[in-house]
Design a protein around this motif. Structure first.
Motif, PDB file in Angstrom:
ATOM      1  N   LEU A 248       0.827  -1.207   0.000  1.00 53.92           N
ATOM      2  CA  LEU A 248       0.000   0.000   0.000  1.00 53.92           C
ATOM      3  C   LEU A 248       0.863   1.260   0.000  1.00 53.92           C
ATOM      4  CD1 LEU A 248      -2.879  -0.931   2.479  1.00 53.92           C
ATOM      5  CD2 LEU A 248      -3.076  -0.540   0.027  1.00 53.92           C
ATOM      6  N   ARG A 249       1.948   1.242   0.752  1.00 53.18           N
ATOM      7  CA  ARG A 249       2.819   2.426   0.807  1.00 53.18           C
ATOM      8  C   ARG A 249       3.514   2.662  -0.532  1.00 53.18           C
ATOM      9  NH1 ARG A 249       3.770   0.028   6.119  1.00 53.18           N
ATOM     10  NH2 ARG A 249       2.813   1.398   7.689  1.00 53.18           N
ATOM     11  N   ALA A 250       3.914   1.577  -1.203  1.00 51.09           N
ATOM     12  CA  ALA A 250       4.568   1.725  -2.508  1.00 51.09           C
ATOM     13  C   ALA A 250       3.576   2.202  -3.559  1.00 51.09           C
ATOM     14  CB  ALA A 250       5.197   0.404  -2.924  1.00 51.09           C
ATOM     15  N   VAL A 251       2.374   1.628  -3.559  1.00 49.93           N
ATOM     16  CA  VAL A 251       1.349   2.020  -4.533  1.00 49.93           C
ATOM     17  C   VAL A 251       0.970   3.488  -4.359  1.00 49.93           C
ATOM     18  CG1 VAL A 251      -1.087   1.659  -5.127  1.00 49.93           C
ATOM     19  CG2 VAL A 251       0.449  -0.303  -4.926  1.00 49.93           C
ATOM     20  N   ALA A 252       0.972   3.967  -3.115  1.00 50.81           N
ATOM     21  CA  ALA A 252       0.648   5.371  -2.866  1.00 50.81           C
ATOM     22  C   ALA A 252       1.677   6.312  -3.491  1.00 50.81           C
ATOM     23  CB  ALA A 252       0.556   5.632  -1.362  1.00 50.81           C
ATOM     24  N   ARG A 253       2.891   5.812  -3.710  1.00 57.36           N
ATOM     25  CA  ARG A 253       3.944   6.630  -4.313  1.00 57.36           C
ATOM     26  C   ARG A 253       4.012   6.487  -5.833  1.00 57.36           C
ATOM     27  NH1 ARG A 253       9.009   6.860  -0.169  1.00 57.36           N
ATOM     28  NH2 ARG A 253       7.803   6.743   1.782  1.00 57.36           N
ATOM     29  N   ALA A 254       3.309   5.490  -6.371  1.00 52.56           N
ATOM     30  CA  ALA A 254       3.359   5.256  -7.821  1.00 52.56           C
ATOM     31  C   ALA A 254       2.542   6.306  -8.571  1.00 52.56           C
ATOM     32  CB  ALA A 254       2.844   3.853  -8.129  1.00 52.56           C
ATOM     33  N   LYS A 255       2.953   6.578  -9.806  1.00 54.84           N
ATOM     34  CA  LYS A 255       2.224   7.520 -10.659  1.00 54.84           C
ATOM     35  C   LYS A 255       1.068   6.836 -11.382  1.00 54.84           C
ATOM     36  CE  LYS A 255       6.315  10.388 -11.654  1.00 54.84           C
ATOM     37  NZ  LYS A 255       7.402   9.587 -11.158  1.00 54.84           N
ATOM     38  N   THR A 256       1.167   5.527 -11.594  1.00 58.65           N
ATOM     39  CA  THR A 256       0.162   4.770 -12.333  1.00 58.65           C
ATOM     40  C   THR A 256      -1.093   4.559 -11.479  1.00 58.65           C
ATOM     41  OG1 THR A 256       1.996   3.554 -13.340  1.00 58.65           O
ATOM     42  CG2 THR A 256      -0.228   2.652 -13.648  1.00 58.65           C
ATOM     43  N   ALA A 278      -4.785   2.822   3.952  1.00 61.27           N
ATOM     44  CA  ALA A 278      -5.025   3.375   2.621  1.00 61.27           C
ATOM     45  C   ALA A 278      -5.548   4.804   2.719  1.00 61.27           C
ATOM     46  CB  ALA A 278      -6.005   2.493   1.852  1.00 61.27           C
ATOM     47  N   ARG A 279      -6.466   5.045   3.648  1.00 63.17           N
ATOM     48  CA  ARG A 279      -6.987   6.410   3.821  1.00 63.17           C
ATOM     49  C   ARG A 279      -5.884   7.367   4.253  1.00 63.17           C
ATOM     50  NH1 ARG A 279     -11.579   3.562   5.835  1.00 63.17           N
ATOM     51  NH2 ARG A 279     -10.807   3.679   7.981  1.00 63.17           N
ATOM     52  N   PRO A 286      -7.919  -1.362  -0.726  1.00 67.15           N
ATOM     53  CA  PRO A 286      -7.967  -2.657  -1.404  1.00 67.15           C
ATOM     54  C   PRO A 286      -9.371  -3.234  -1.393  1.00 67.15           C
ATOM     55  CG  PRO A 286      -6.927  -2.851   0.745  1.00 67.15           C
ATOM     56  CD  PRO A 286      -7.135  -1.399   0.506  1.00 67.15           C
ATOM     57  N   ARG A 287      -9.660  -4.035  -2.383  1.00 72.17           N
ATOM     58  CA  ARG A 287     -10.939  -4.745  -2.441  1.00 72.17           C
ATOM     59  C   ARG A 287     -10.723  -6.154  -1.898  1.00 72.17           C
ATOM     60  NH1 ARG A 287     -14.251  -6.639  -7.852  1.00 72.17           N
ATOM     61  NH2 ARG A 287     -16.048  -7.559  -6.766  1.00 72.17           N
ATOM     62  N   PHE A 288     -11.554  -6.565  -0.946  1.00 74.40           N
ATOM     63  CA  PHE A 288     -11.422  -7.875  -0.324  1.00 74.40           C
ATOM     64  C   PHE A 288     -12.385  -8.855  -0.990  1.00 74.40           C
ATOM     65  CE2 PHE A 288      -9.904  -4.816   2.721  1.00 74.40           C
ATOM     66  CZ  PHE A 288      -8.764  -5.420   3.243  1.00 74.40           C
ATOM     67  N   LEU A 289     -11.847  -9.993  -1.398  1.00 78.81           N
ATOM     68  CA  LEU A 289     -12.629 -11.013  -2.093  1.00 78.81           C
ATOM     69  C   LEU A 289     -12.703 -12.275  -1.244  1.00 78.81           C
ATOM     70  CD1 LEU A 289     -11.003 -10.613  -5.626  1.00 78.81           C
ATOM     71  CD2 LEU A 289     -13.126  -9.571  -4.807  1.00 78.81           C
ATOM     72  N   PRO A 290     -13.789 -13.026  -1.331  1.00 79.22           N
ATOM     73  CA  PRO A 290     -13.929 -14.236  -0.498  1.00 79.22           C
ATOM     74  C   PRO A 290     -13.003 -15.353  -0.969  1.00 79.22           C
ATOM     75  CG  PRO A 290     -15.746 -14.070  -2.042  1.00 79.22           C
ATOM     76  CD  PRO A 290     -14.974 -12.799  -2.186  1.00 79.22           C
ATOM     77  N   SER A 291     -12.732 -16.285  -0.067  1.00 79.60           N
ATOM     78  CA  SER A 291     -11.981 -17.480  -0.447  1.00 79.60           C
ATOM     79  C   SER A 291     -12.744 -18.247  -1.520  1.00 79.60           C
ATOM     80  CB  SER A 291     -11.753 -18.383   0.767  1.00 79.60           C
ATOM     81  OG  SER A 291     -10.892 -17.771   1.685  1.00 79.60           O
ATOM     82  N   ALA A 292     -12.003 -19.026  -2.274  1.00 79.86           N
ATOM     83  CA  ALA A 292     -12.619 -19.798  -3.357  1.00 79.86           C
ATOM     84  C   ALA A 292     -12.035 -21.202  -3.363  1.00 79.86           C
ATOM     85  CB  ALA A 292     -12.381 -19.108  -4.692  1.00 79.86           C
ATOM     86  N   GLU A 293     -12.649 -22.073  -4.143  1.00 83.53           N
ATOM     87  CA  GLU A 293     -12.166 -23.447  -4.238  1.00 83.53           C
ATOM     88  C   GLU A 293     -10.739 -23.469  -4.778  1.00 83.53           C
ATOM     89  OE1 GLU A 293     -14.809 -25.981  -6.387  1.00 83.53           O
ATOM     90  OE2 GLU A 293     -16.603 -25.111  -5.470  1.00 83.53           O
ATOM     91  N   PRO A 294      -9.890 -24.345  -4.249  1.00 85.15           N
ATOM     92  CA  PRO A 294      -8.494 -24.401  -4.690  1.00 85.15           C
ATOM     93  C   PRO A 294      -8.333 -24.581  -6.199  1.00 85.15           C
ATOM     94  CG  PRO A 294      -8.780 -25.691  -2.698  1.00 85.15           C
ATOM     95  CD  PRO A 294     -10.156 -25.265  -3.123  1.00 85.15           C
TER      96      PRO A 294
END
Length: 413
Positions: A248-256, A278-279, A286-294
């Protein structure tokens, strides 16, 4: 002599859905004509549904020891507390006491496994080593162990706990030499065990079968403010010590423009921690997604611009392990960000354009490498093609399973 095929019993303290290497081995053994039985634990209710999904098409049988309910489970936990006290006071405690200190169900599962009188008992996770050897001793069979982690240095908590650290040393020092079959999940783990315990383990990587891959590689979507670059990470649980705060800290510094997706079980507390960070950084949460089948993990990663393999260098196990996400991303046909651990540095040399090695201790450089890669569509396209090719030709279970079956056949002939 009986003409019936040999029986193999695989053991794990965890759920089968949280031990994908065991599941792949069970299926490979069934394909090769062996009779396969699995003795597993049950300690995490959210994993029950994932276990059920695996069992729908399983050709192997499963017996589980319930650690969640009933007086027997409560009694085993009481015995474990007593065993841990004994191990702290007596570093030369017996293997059985050490096994019980490490996992409350170890002795009960070893007994369940021995009832099936297998020709070969193969343990997964540290408790699996004790369970496999104890069961094999009781019926005069072969024992084996899959060294998926450096179990002496697996977690900081275990390293600091005198009972757990002593139990780990007792179990491994006394039982590894009794194994007719040893595999390790990375070359560096195999090397570490050779130096520490004088045993030789064959490397068997944490790879996925080609059947789990999407039908074709997905092209990288154009990156705009409205459709940011997608960085994807998954694990059984989302928690600290996995490089996510650094990300998160690196992404906050990215231009993209960048969006992050995290898949796995997450506690409300840790989710709030990442969202608040993040705030504070002024970054997209980040978006949190549920676990899924292996069996779906590879396909679910295929839409991302980059997979995330952000292991830290502590505990020491993380520095030398190669997690399954490394190879899920390759089979999904996406390049990945690799933290500069010792194991990742060696792997990145082989991955070429499909691996973006970054320093977790230099946020500006981390951000710069993300920007440079995501600003080059041609480079992204080549990287995706290369990832797909590497996975289908080399880094897949279809290749590794032949090594596994060759070892088993040689031992049981």
């Amino acid at each position: 002599m009986s003409d019936s095929p040999p029986t193999v019993c695989l053991l794990t303290a965890g759920h089968v859905s949280s031990t994908p290497r065991l599941v792949r081995e069970a299926e490979a053994l069934c394909d090769a004509g062996y009779r396969v039985h699995v003795v597993a634990g049950r300690s995490f209710r959210p994993a029950d549904g994932l276990d059920g999904a695996l069992l729908r098409n399983a050709r192997w049988t499963l017996e589980r020891l319930d650690s969640l309910n009933g007086p027997a489970a409560a009694l085993r936990k009481l015995q474990q507390r007593l065993a841990r006290r004994l191990v702290r006071q007596a570093p030369f405690a017996s293997v059985r006491i050490a096994a019980l200190a490490q996992y409350a169900g170890a002795l009960a599962q070893a007994k369940l496994a021995a009832r099936h009188r297998a020709d070969f008992y193969l343990g997964h996770q540290l408790a699996g080593l004790a369970m496999a050897v104890l069961a094999a001793r009781s019926v005069n069979a072969h024992a084996g162990f899959d060294i998926e982690d450096d179990h002496d240095n697996e977690t900081i908590d275990a390293m600091r706990d005198p009972a757990l650290s002593t139990a780990a040393r007792i179990i491994q020092a006394r039982l590894l030499s009794e194994c007719s079959h040893l595999t390790a999940a990375s070359p560096l783990i195999a090397r570490r065990y050779a130096a520490r315990y004088g045993v030789k383990a064959t490397t068997l990587l944490n790879v996925y079968p080609r059947a789990d891959a999407p039908a074709a590689p997905h092209p990288a979507a154009p990156i705009t403010v409205e459709t940011p670059a997608l960085l994807y990470w998954f694990s059984q649980t989302i928690g600290p010590g996995r490089g996510l705060e650094t990300l998160l800290r690196a992404v906050a510094r990215a231009k993209t423009p960048i969006a992050i997706q995290l898949r796995g079980h997450v506690s409300p507390t840790y989710r709030n921690t990442l969202e608040q960070l993040a705030r504070d950084l002024g970054a997209r949460a980040p978006r949190f997604l549920p676990s899924a089948e292996p069996t779906e993990m590879v396909r679910l990663a295929a839409h991302a611009h980059l997979g995330l393999s952000l292991e830290e260098k502590t505990p020491p196990n993380r520095n030398i392990c190669l997690p399954n996400k490394n190879f899920a991303y390759l089979l999904a046909g996406i390049p990945q960000v690799l933290s500069d651990t010792e194991a990742h540095t060696a792997l990145a040399a082989d991955l070429g354009e499909a691996g973006l090695l970054v320093p977790l201790d230099d946020l500006d450089e981390f951000a710069r490498r993300l920007d440079d890669f995501l600003a080059a569509p041609e480079c992204q396209a080549r990287a995706r093609t290369h990832a797909w090719k590497l996975a289908h030709e080399r880094y897949c279970w279809d290749v590794e399973r032949e090594t596994f079956l060759k070892l088993v056949r040689k031992m049981l002939r």
